[in-house]
Enzyme design. Structure first.
Site, PDB file in Angstrom:
ATOM      1  N   ASP A 219       2.320  11.117   1.241  1.00 48.94           N
ATOM      2  CA  ASP A 219       1.740  10.970  -0.099  1.00 48.94           C
ATOM      3  C   ASP A 219       0.558  11.902  -0.374  1.00 48.94           C
ATOM      4  O   ASP A 219      -0.025  11.865  -1.458  1.00 48.94           O
ATOM      5  CB  ASP A 219       1.277   9.517  -0.323  1.00 48.94           C
ATOM      6  CG  ASP A 219       2.430   8.634  -0.766  1.00 48.94           C
ATOM      7  OD1 ASP A 219       3.583   9.058  -0.571  1.00 48.94           O
ATOM      8  OD2 ASP A 219       2.172   7.536  -1.289  1.00 48.94           O
TER       9      ASP A 219
ATOM     10  N   VAL B 120       0.837  -1.203   0.000  1.00 50.35           N
ATOM     11  CA  VAL B 120       0.000   0.000   0.000  1.00 50.35           C
ATOM     12  C   VAL B 120       0.875   1.257   0.000  1.00 50.35           C
ATOM     13  O   VAL B 120       0.609   2.228  -0.698  1.00 50.35           O
ATOM     14  CB  VAL B 120      -0.955   0.010   1.214  1.00 50.35           C
ATOM     15  CG1 VAL B 120      -1.681   1.344   1.328  1.00 50.35           C
ATOM     16  CG2 VAL B 120      -1.955  -1.125   1.096  1.00 50.35           C
ATOM     17  N   ALA B 121       1.949   1.213   0.797  1.00 53.61           N
ATOM     18  CA  ALA B 121       2.841   2.368   0.881  1.00 53.61           C
ATOM     19  C   ALA B 121       3.658   2.553  -0.391  1.00 53.61           C
ATOM     20  O   ALA B 121       3.954   3.671  -0.804  1.00 53.61           O
ATOM     21  CB  ALA B 121       3.776   2.211   2.078  1.00 53.61           C
TER      22      ALA B 121
ATOM     23  N   ASN C 241       2.842   6.693   4.780  1.00 54.97           N
ATOM     24  CA  ASN C 241       2.217   6.850   3.470  1.00 54.97           C
ATOM     25  C   ASN C 241       1.171   7.966   3.499  1.00 54.97           C
ATOM     26  O   ASN C 241       1.056   8.772   2.581  1.00 54.97           O
ATOM     27  CB  ASN C 241       1.564   5.530   3.061  1.00 54.97           C
ATOM     28  CG  ASN C 241       1.069   5.553   1.625  1.00 54.97           C
ATOM     29  OD1 ASN C 241       1.816   5.869   0.709  1.00 54.97           O
ATOM     30  ND2 ASN C 241      -0.199   5.223   1.432  1.00 54.97           N
TER      31      ASN C 241
ATOM     32  N   ASP D 102      -2.849  35.165 -35.530  1.00 55.70           N
ATOM     33  CA  ASP D 102      -3.494  36.140 -36.393  1.00 55.70           C
ATOM     34  C   ASP D 102      -2.974  37.519 -35.989  1.00 55.70           C
ATOM     35  O   ASP D 102      -2.539  37.720 -34.850  1.00 55.70           O
ATOM     36  CB  ASP D 102      -5.012  36.050 -36.205  1.00 55.70           C
ATOM     37  CG  ASP D 102      -5.766  36.867 -37.231  1.00 55.70           C
ATOM     38  OD1 ASP D 102      -5.168  37.173 -38.284  1.00 55.70           O
ATOM     39  OD2 ASP D 102      -6.924  37.208 -36.988  1.00 55.70           O
TER      40      ASP D 102
ATOM     41  N   GLU E 141      -0.609   4.741  -5.902  1.00 59.64           N
ATOM     42  CA  GLU E 141      -1.972   4.720  -6.435  1.00 59.64           C
ATOM     43  C   GLU E 141      -2.566   6.128  -6.545  1.00 59.64           C
ATOM     44  O   GLU E 141      -3.542   6.348  -7.262  1.00 59.64           O
ATOM     45  CB  GLU E 141      -2.876   3.828  -5.562  1.00 59.64           C
ATOM     46  CG  GLU E 141      -3.225   4.369  -4.188  1.00 59.64           C
ATOM     47  CD  GLU E 141      -2.111   4.203  -3.168  1.00 59.64           C
ATOM     48  OE1 GLU E 141      -2.189   4.824  -2.103  1.00 59.64           O
ATOM     49  OE2 GLU E 141      -1.150   3.462  -3.448  1.00 59.64           O
TER      50      GLU E 141
ATOM     51  N   ASP F 268     -11.832  28.749 -39.763  1.00 59.52           N
ATOM     52  CA  ASP F 268     -10.571  28.496 -39.048  1.00 59.52           C
ATOM     53  C   ASP F 268     -10.605  27.166 -38.300  1.00 59.52           C
ATOM     54  O   ASP F 268      -9.577  26.684 -37.830  1.00 59.52           O
ATOM     55  CB  ASP F 268     -10.286  29.619 -38.037  1.00 59.52           C
ATOM     56  CG  ASP F 268      -9.845  30.902 -38.713  1.00 59.52           C
ATOM     57  OD1 ASP F 268      -9.269  30.806 -39.816  1.00 59.52           O
ATOM     58  OD2 ASP F 268     -10.087  31.985 -38.160  1.00 59.52           O
TER      59      ASP F 268
ATOM     60  N   ILE G  89       2.995   1.350  -3.639  1.00 60.22           N
ATOM     61  CA  ILE G  89       2.304   1.565  -4.922  1.00 60.22           C
ATOM     62  C   ILE G  89       1.775   2.993  -4.981  1.00 60.22           C
ATOM     63  O   ILE G  89       0.983   3.406  -4.128  1.00 60.22           O
ATOM     64  CB  ILE G  89       1.154   0.559  -5.092  1.00 60.22           C
ATOM     65  CG1 ILE G  89       1.711  -0.871  -5.158  1.00 60.22           C
ATOM     66  CG2 ILE G  89       0.346   0.868  -6.338  1.00 60.22           C
ATOM     67  CD1 ILE G  89       0.656  -1.949  -5.117  1.00 60.22           C
TER      68      ILE G  89
ATOM     69  N   ASP H 176     -10.455  32.693 -35.394  1.00 60.20           N
ATOM     70  CA  ASP H 176     -11.715  33.224 -34.864  1.00 60.20           C
ATOM     71  C   ASP H 176     -12.924  32.935 -35.752  1.00 60.20           C
ATOM     72  O   ASP H 176     -14.060  33.043 -35.316  1.00 60.20           O
ATOM     73  CB  ASP H 176     -11.613  34.741 -34.634  1.00 60.20           C
ATOM     74  CG  ASP H 176     -11.201  35.498 -35.892  1.00 60.20           C
ATOM     75  OD1 ASP H 176     -11.129  34.874 -36.974  1.00 60.20           O
ATOM     76  OD2 ASP H 176     -10.955  36.715 -35.797  1.00 60.20           O
TER      77      ASP H 176
END
Length: 891
Positions: A713, A282-283, A709, A329, A287, A619, A285, A615
């Site tokens: 994170d 878990v820590a 984490n 332009d 995610e 275009d 990856i 514009d």
């Protein structure tokens, strides 16, 4: 069934006058009655639904399962760990909900900014309103390039064509006729010639209509299934990150599996190893990468909107940082878009009118000005300019000579017209004059001269000679050399109404006017900045070459006329040769929409990342073909806005450069966030893996890994994504869109940082054990009651160092080349706040006995805090030293 009734009956039924429209009070009453003119979208997710969505992840399921297993295996002793795991899951979900709702609100605000505008007649005046404010009975003004915002019964049409493929599937535009009436109530939508429907688009001509249905009562509103489409797609960057996340995730799972197996072989507890492996996964990856990128992108887009650049599509933010060609332009973007007529010319009579008011015009000049005013759709009412700036300048010219537009329109009623077309570069109207009719044609003088065979001289119509043509063209060229835009005008008298195709034949040329649109004062500095950033500005305009080059030289885009090409010259060059030579040119004049596509294509074939402004209706192809299509927010049509990636609310070239700068900084912020997360995750995995490999006790328990984490994170990672822009980002060349996130040494920095964090955490673990128990680390075991306190102390040291080192390391990630002393410690207040919060929480967690017991940590001696802080600062210091050494090496 509005299409079966006459326009008079419809107006009567809706209780509105086509001349004055609805009153403000009546609009308010009808808005209360009918509601806003918008389709009902998908119901928004409730907070509970958002919360439950955050829990729908395999790793979350595994964590919850691990919490249950922990209670089953350890009984009361496992409840604390289980509660911590569930608390971390809960907090992560809450943070996810907050992040998602913030991103959603930012995108909703952007969608509100891009709501189409509509021209309506209210209280007798033509005004622009948000399309959502339309009500049944509103008198709608329709012109080429606008989306139809509601179902409308036409009351007036002039060569009006509407593209209705959204409803009928027919790609060919439908011709509209306000006078059409049918008794057949069952005719298909495509045959209702007197109706215009919501979500269709006017492609040609103009018209007026009365709104008859709004919102869900419209034809498009009845097609309910279109609302079920899910448009939440990921950007290319997010897709790339999702793929990266999967690769890293699989790698982390493999390593965690290896750690679990080794632990079992070494005789460690199955449940403990399972908990450690899952928590480490878990820590490890990342995610949250995709979610964090979504937040950084949406917040960056919101910042850009405050600087007059509305990004319609998130991938545009990623591409902006790589743009190295900006095709712009001239009118309104590089110039002020405030045209003023300075000179008039009829045969042998050149006149400077820049400072003249109330002057009398001779017969030829009067006819010249009268034709220009009658052949214009703009208006100036109550000091407000409505319409094309060039036409506004002609209306102002008429006012100077007492030839006021409304008075002329009342006296000489317009009965037909041939609208402006970018290929013909002409516009014509047919006006009634005392039982007869007169055609008025304005546009490019060279195009007018090819269609004229007579000339007005001192009030007389005479045959047009080559000598007179050359005189007019010579004066036009002189005006162009003075950076004036030249516009010609002609007329012809006819006995009866004629078709639009017949209007522009056998014309009587009257003369020309020269007008100027001064360069924007700030654009010159922006062009200098663009060139320093490795961006090449290109001017593309419909004006004459001399006019365009004169402005380009003044702005610093071009140095001489050899860097320019006209549309006609482009046609003469083979495509392959043009693509090879296109980088030589800086100005493209007298170009058509087809030329714009060809120019963009040529630049792209040379490996350039191209931004293109536009514009008009025509275009749209070049805007779509460019890497970044930029529409004008003020003068742009709904069609060009719909085809674009970004809209400029101020139609200013400088805004494009600011947007590119913002795009570069946003990408850099995303990159530094990614590198930071990967470094931290690598450190956590490495620490546990090495300890397991050497047979040591695991330096961090599952709950500690989850806590780290949570702390690192979220807030620090998001704060890095919100880092203030690097002031020197425009001193570097554009980013190569193909380059990896790990380019320019970023990959090596992430490895060095991760290795240092992991090893220093192990060092802290070792020192904690040595200093607290004076015992060999190999003798400290998890199931040994005699060494339990020593193990807890070592883990506390490791826990604090792992957390602090990541927090301090985030400071070093703010800039890949400059040290924190050069960037400034307090430049990112969000990051400083995140670090302070993290440190306070960590100290509280280890100092409050009840919480410390839950996390299996203890308070450490005051003498060891210096050691902990010192170890935690090492990755930060090493990274700063690497920056200094690498910069000196490059210098």
């Amino acid at each position: 069934m509005w299409f079966t009734k006459s326009s008079k009956d419809v107006l009567k039924e809706l209780n509105v006058s086509s001349e004055t429209g609805l009153s403000t009070e009546e609009v308010k009453n009808r808005l209360d009655k009918y509601g806003p003119n918008k389709l009902k979208g998908k119901p928004k997710k409730s907070l509970l639904q958002l919360f439950l969505a955050q829990l729908q992840d395999m790793l979350i399921y595994v964590l919850i399962g691990a919490a249950v297993i922990n209670i089953v295996a350890h009984g009361k002793d496992g409840i604390a760990d289980a509660l911590i795991i569930l608390a971390v899951v809960l907090i992560n979900a809450i943070v996810g909900v907050v992040q998602e709702s913030k991103a959603e609100k930012a995108l909703e605000a952007l969608q509100q900014m891009t709501t189409p505008k509509s021209l309506v007649r209210r209280n007798g005046e033509v005004i622009e309103v948000n399309s959502e404010e339309l009500v049944p009975g509103d008198i709608l003004i329709i012109d080429a390039g606008r989306f139809i915002p509601a179902d409308v019964r036409l009351i007036e049409s002039a060569n009006l064509q509407i593209e209705e493929s959204a409803l009928t599937g027919e790609s060919v535009p439908s011709e509209k006729d306000a006078n059409f009436i049918t008794a057949d109530a069952k005719i298909p939508i495509g045959d209702k010639e007197n109706m215009a429907f919501m979500s269709t688009m006017a492609t040609y001509g103009r018209g007026e209509g009365v709104v008859v249905e709004t919102g869900m009562n419209t034809e498009i509103g009845k097609i309910a299934q279109i609302l079920d489409e899910d448009n939440n797609t990921l950007t290319p960057l997010q897709i790339k990150l999702e793929e990266l996340g999967k690769i890293l995730g699989y790698g982390a799972m493999v390593i965690c599996g290896i750690i679990f197996v080794i632990g079992l072989i070494q005789g460690r507890g199955v449940v403990d190893m399972f908990m450690t492996a899952i928590s480490l996964a878990v820590a490890a990856i990342p995610e949250g990468l995709v979610a964090i990128v979504a937040i950084v992108l949406s917040l960056g887009v919101k910042t850009m909107s405050k600087k007059n650049a509305i990004v319609r599509k998130l991938p545009a933010v990623e591409t902006l940082g790589a743009v190295n060609i900006v095709c712009s332009d001239k009118t309104g973007t590089l110039t002020q878009n405030k045209m003023t007529v300075l000179k008039t010319y009829t045969l042998d009579n050149l006149r400077d009118i820049s400072s003249q008011n109330g002057q009398k015009a001779n017969a030829d000049e009067t006819e010249l000005i009268r034709s220009f005013v009658l052949c214009s759709d703009a208006s100036v009412e109550n000091g407000q300019d409505i319409g094309d700036p060039t036409e506004v300048a002609l209306i102002v010219l008429g006012n100077k000579f007492d030839l006021e537009k409304n008075a002329l329109n009342a006296k000489y009623k317009r009965v037909s017209e041939n609208p402006f077309d970018s290929d013909r570069k002409l516009m014509s109207t047919l006006n009634e004059e005392g039982g007869k009719y007169r055609v008025h044609t304005k546009g490019a003088i060279d195009n007018i001269l090819t269609r004229a065979n007579k000339i007005l001289v001192n009030g007389e119509i005479l045959p047009l000679t080559e000598e007179e043509k050359n005189k007019i063209l010579k004066v036009a060229e002189e005006m162009s050399d003075d950076a004036l835009r030249v516009l010609g005008v002609a007329f012809k008298d006819v006995d009866s109404q004629i078709s639009p195709e017949e209007m522009e034949k056998d014309l009587v040329v009257v003369g020309i006017v020269g007008m100027i649109d001064p360069p924007r004062t700030e654009v010159k500095d922006s062009i200098v900045e663009a060139k320093k950033a490795g961006i090449t500005p290109i001017m593309i305009t419909g004006d004459h070459k001399n006019t365009a080059v004169a402005i380009a030289k003044e702005l610093g885009i071009a140095t001489d006329i050899s860097q320019s090409l006209t549309g006609a010259e482009i046609d003469e060059i083979p495509d392959d040769k043009f693509a090879k030579e296109v980088n030589k040119y800086r100005v493209f004049a007298r170009v058509s929409p087809e030329h714009k596509v060809k120019i963009v294509k040529a630049f792209k074939e040379q490996g350039n990342i191209v931004s293109m402004t536009g514009d008009g209706v025509n275009d749209a192809p070049s805007l779509k073909f460019a890497d970044i299509g930029v529409a004008m927010g003020i003068t742009g049509t709904d069609v060009s806005k719909g085809a674009s990636d970004m809209i400029l609310t101020d139609d200013n070239f400088t805004t494009i450069i600011h947007a590119i700068e913002e795009g570069r900084n946003i990408f850099n912020n995303i990159k530094k966030t990614i590198i930071f997360l990967l470094s931290c995750n690598l450190g956590e995995v490495l620490c546990v893996f090495i300890a397991t490999l050497f047979g040591w006790a695991i330096p961090l328990v599952a709950t500690q890994l989850l806590w780290v984490n949570l702390i690192t994170d979220t807030l620090p990672a998001i704060s890095l994504g919100m880092d203030p822009g690097d002031k020197e980002v425009m001193a570097r060349k554009p980013r190569n869109p193909k380059e990896s996130f790990f380019s320019e040494g970023a990959g090596m920095r992430s490895i060095v940082g991760g290795v240092l964090i992991g090893i220093l955490t192990l060092v802290a673990f070792y020192l904690g054990i040595i200093h607290s128990g004076n015992i060999s680390i190999s003798l400290v075991k998890e199931n040994n009651s005699a060494t339990r306190e020593i193990l807890t102390y070592g883990r506390t040291m490791a826990f604090i160092v792992l957390t602090f080192s990541q927090l301090f390391y985030s400071l070093s990630m703010r800039n890949s080349k400059k040290t924190i002393f050069e960037v400034g410690f307090f430049g990112n207040k969000f990051l400083i706040g995140s670090i302070v919060i993290g440190i306070v929480l960590q100290i509280g967690l280890t100092s409050i006995p009840s919480i410390a017991q839950m996390f299996k940590v203890t308070a450490i001696d005051s003498s060891h805090w210096g050691m902990v802080i010192g170890l935690s600062l090492v990755p930060f210091v090493v990274n700063e030293i690497i920056k200094v050494i690498s910069r000196r090496r490059n210098d």
